[in-house]
Design a protein around this motif. Structure first.
Motif, PDB file in Angstrom:
ATOM      1  N   PHE A   1       0.831  -1.198   0.000  1.00 30.28           N
ATOM      2  CA  PHE A   1       0.000   0.000   0.000  1.00 30.28           C
ATOM      3  C   PHE A   1       0.869   1.253   0.000  1.00 30.28           C
ATOM      4  O   PHE A   1       2.061   1.203   0.313  1.00 30.28           O
ATOM      5  CB  PHE A   1      -0.997   0.010   1.155  1.00 30.28           C
TER       6      PHE A   1
ATOM      7  N   HIS B   1      -8.472   4.061   1.656  1.00 29.45           N
ATOM      8  CA  HIS B   1      -8.744   4.260   3.078  1.00 29.45           C
ATOM      9  C   HIS B   1      -8.759   5.759   3.356  1.00 29.45           C
ATOM     10  O   HIS B   1      -7.801   6.469   3.041  1.00 29.45           O
ATOM     11  CB  HIS B   1      -7.656   3.577   3.917  1.00 29.45           C
TER      12      HIS B   1
ATOM     13  N   LYS C   1      -3.547  -0.711  -2.493  1.00 27.48           N
ATOM     14  CA  LYS C   1      -4.237   0.050  -1.464  1.00 27.48           C
ATOM     15  C   LYS C   1      -3.597   1.420  -1.339  1.00 27.48           C
ATOM     16  O   LYS C   1      -2.366   1.541  -1.301  1.00 27.48           O
ATOM     17  CB  LYS C   1      -4.169  -0.676  -0.118  1.00 27.48           C
TER      18      LYS C   1
ATOM     19  N   GLU D   1      -9.719   8.874   6.383  1.00 24.19           N
ATOM     20  CA  GLU D   1     -10.145   9.308   7.712  1.00 24.19           C
ATOM     21  C   GLU D   1     -11.082  10.485   7.511  1.00 24.19           C
ATOM     22  O   GLU D   1     -10.677  11.530   6.988  1.00 24.19           O
ATOM     23  CB  GLU D   1      -8.940   9.714   8.563  1.00 24.19           C
TER      24      GLU D   1
ATOM     25  N   LYS E   1      -3.772   4.720   1.183  1.00 26.79           N
ATOM     26  CA  LYS E   1      -4.265   5.219   2.459  1.00 26.79           C
ATOM     27  C   LYS E   1      -4.077   6.724   2.512  1.00 26.79           C
ATOM     28  O   LYS E   1      -2.952   7.232   2.503  1.00 26.79           O
ATOM     29  CB  LYS E   1      -3.532   4.551   3.624  1.00 26.79           C
TER      30      LYS E   1
ATOM     31  N   TYR F   1       0.860   5.619   0.903  1.00 26.58           N
ATOM     32  CA  TYR F   1       0.234   6.766   1.546  1.00 26.58           C
ATOM     33  C   TYR F   1       0.091   7.907   0.535  1.00 26.58           C
ATOM     34  O   TYR F   1       0.940   8.098  -0.349  1.00 26.58           O
ATOM     35  CB  TYR F   1       1.061   7.260   2.725  1.00 26.58           C
TER      36      TYR F   1
ATOM     37  N   HIS G   1     -12.792   2.358   2.461  1.00 21.86           N
ATOM     38  CA  HIS G   1     -12.750   2.071   3.898  1.00 21.86           C
ATOM     39  C   HIS G   1     -12.730   3.416   4.602  1.00 21.86           C
ATOM     40  O   HIS G   1     -11.837   4.231   4.368  1.00 21.86           O
ATOM     41  CB  HIS G   1     -11.493   1.250   4.225  1.00 21.86           C
TER      42      HIS G   1
ATOM     43  N   GLU H   1     -12.445   5.478   8.137  1.00 22.71           N
ATOM     44  CA  GLU H   1     -12.125   5.503   9.565  1.00 22.71           C
ATOM     45  C   GLU H   1     -12.720   6.782  10.150  1.00 22.71           C
ATOM     46  O   GLU H   1     -12.422   7.887   9.682  1.00 22.71           O
ATOM     47  CB  GLU H   1     -10.627   5.461   9.793  1.00 22.71           C
TER      48      GLU H   1
END
Length: 568
Positions: free
Chosen positions: A177, A255, A223, A257, A225, A179, A280, A282
């Motif tokens: 993954f 992913h 992935k 937030e 994030k 960032y 996803h 969070e």
């Protein structure tokens, strides 16, 4: 001049975004720059050898709570092996250090506070030309026997000034993954968070964001994030990015937030289109107690937050990860357990419970004495007690957190936990009962296999529940086991009843043959397991047949078929 930008990750699969951004911003003005990443689990002698083999003139470390000790040990060791090395540290873990760190670590040459792009380029470009880094912002450096400090100026205002580390080939995309950041800062001032010190938000331009996303999507990265503190702080901006991903993504998992209370109806309608497994979310709930949210200066509408989470759960296929923080001011153990119940009622895919950490520089740490907050003085600075929770209370919540990670968060025992919560009076009561039982048995001290988890919970049911509840829960446990682990009939755990009657064996055999015919030529491997259940659903004796279907490249699929029979 050759500079090594480096960090120590907690896991090998992690990679750094900070180092590629700094390298991209420094460009050619700072000499040769190499990025090398290690983990805290590697022997420091091995890391030392690998670093020195690069023949660097400068080594700069990105420092976090998980690698502070190991990083400073390397600084000390490197300075004894090669006193000519210039050694630099930066990152959130050391941004609030005073000059005493230079005394404690005599080999340390310079320290960067806050975001690293501007000070690192100023420092390296000065050293490149044999000069002292005078007037470089947010930099402390050793100047003879003195420690000099640059001015405390703000970080970059225009984030697009940082060339893309992705198109520049500086990001390792081979670790599983990657960032990505589309903004820096946070609009909120939660006192436990470092972002409370910077309540402004700076965003990359939409053109830049889409360019980086396009590059990642073209690489088919598994992935991505997003590290934005609150990705959807601006609803129209978030909507545009979500839509761009939906229109262009093929197989990448994202992913985010997000602030759940910031979701508006147009965004919820868009998110209904997200395929399963693509997004996803969070969401930091932190507490469902209004007084506690006020005490930590977390300004959110709790009702809107919980309602939006419920809407996400009901209307979308997005994986939901909810966070609670234990040990915040004004929340007792009983009130925290109530927060657990309120969030489990929203059916999250993952509920994370973490004790609050009093991070250096965060407002909550500064208020520790006045609010009677006690905490570990060493990283990760975990709270040990406050006015509302003593150490035993926090240990209980830590045990519950560990139990949730082993069960619900890992996709295990969900039907069992729901059934048990109906018998104990709530999910939090069930979690507390079982977690404390396993903790008392010492089972959290060692790693537990999947079989070990089920066996331990089965033993707890035997001790803690009487019939008929024990029989019902054991069968729920058995069914959950079969739904997450292929059961080999000859080695089935003792909580299964495999005593099928001849007529039931015939039905199972016919069903298996029929499924084999259906799968012929599809390249699917079929395995199966059947057991007797008496206490589930309407409590009639019945057979549950589990098909385990394995196909190359798609993982395992489990189908469950129920054959009713006469009442015993």
């Amino acid at each position: 001049m050759r500079t090594l930008l480096t960090t120590l990750h907690s896991k090998f699969i992690h990679n750094s975004l900070a180092l590629p951004c700094i390298a991209a911003y420094c460009g050619d003005a700072c000499g040769e720059i190499l990025i090398r990443e290690y983990t805290v689990h590697e022997p420091k002698e091995n890391i030392l050898s690998a670093m020195l083999a690069e023949k660097p003139d400068v080594i700069a470390f990105s420092t976090y709570i998980w690698n502070r000790r190991e990083t400073l040990e390397l600084v000390d060791l490197l300075s004894t092996v090669n006193p000519e090395l210039k050694l630099v540290i930066g990152g959130p873990e050391v941004s609030f250090e005073d000059a005493g760190i230079f005394t404690r670590h005599p080999g340390l040459t310079a320290l960067i506070r806050g975001e690293g792009e501007i000070p690192m380029r100023g420092l390296l470009s000065a050293w490149q030309y044999g000069k002292q880094p005078a007037a470089v912002p947010r930099l402390a450096w050793r100047d003879g026997d003195a420690i000099a400090n640059g001015p405390d100026l703000p970080p970059l205002d225009n984030l697009d000034d940082i060339p893309s580390p992705f198109s520049g080939g500086l990001v390792d995309t081979a670790r599983g993954f990657v960032y990505l950041e589309t903004s820096r800062g946070c609009p909120y001032n939660c006192s436990f968070c470092m972002s409370a010190l910077d309540d402004s938000v700076r965003s990359f331009s939409m053109e830049r964001i889409k360019a980086d996303l396009s590059w990642l999507l073209e690489q088919q990265v598994g992935k991505v994030k997003l590290v934005d503190r609150t990705f959807n702080y601006d609803a129209p901006r978030a909507y545009e990015i979500f839509k761009f991903i939906l229109d262009n993504n093929r197989e990448t998992h994202f992913h985010f937030e997000i602030g759940g209370h910031l979701l508006d109806e147009p965004t919820l309608e868009l998110l209904e289109q997200v395929p399963k497994g693509m997004f996803h979310f969070e969401i930091g709930v932190q507490s469902t107690l209004p007084e506690t949210l006020t005490a930590i200066d977390r300004k959110v509408s709790l009702d809107k937050l919980l309602n939006n989470i419920e809407q996400l759960s009901k209307r979308t296929r997005i994986e939901l990860h909810l966070d609670l923080i234990a040990g915040l001011p004004g929340e007792t153990a009983a009130q925290f357990l109530d927060s657990i119940d309120r969030l489990f009622a929203l059916n999250p895919d993952h509920l994370q419970i973490e004790p609050v950490k009093l991070l250096p520089g965060a407002p909550l740490r500064d208020a520790a004495k006045t609010q009677n907050l006690r905490y570990d003085p060493n990283p990760p600075y975990t709270i040990t007690s406050n006015n509302d929770l003593d150490f035993a209370d926090l240990e209980c919540l830590r045990a519950i957190s560990r139990f949730i990670d082993l069960t619900w968060n890992s996709g295990r025992l969900r039907n069992f936990l729901r059934a048990a919560s109906g018998l104990t009076g709530g999910m939090s009561k069930t979690l507390e009962l079982l977690a404390l039982h396993l903790q008392k048995k010492g089972l959290f001290r060692l790693p537990l296999s999947q079989n070990g988890i089920f066996e331990a919970v089965c033993a707890a049911v035997e001790e803690l529940f009487a019939e008929p509840e024990r029989l019902v829960l054991t069968e729920h446990l058995a069914r959950d086991y079969a739904l997450c682990e292929r059961v080999i009939p000859a080695r089935a755990p003792g909580f299964f009843d495999t005593g099928l009657r001849p007529d039931e064996q015939t039905i199972v055999r016919q069903s298996v043959q029929q499924r084999q015919l259906e799968l012929r030529g599809q390249g699917t491997k079929l395995q199966y397991f059947a057991a007797v259940f008496r206490h589930l659903d309407d409590r009639r004796r019945h057979i549950r047949l589990f098909f385990y279907l394995t196909r190359c490249g798609t993982g395992r699929k489990i189908d469950e078929i129920i054959f009713p029979a006469d009442r015993d």
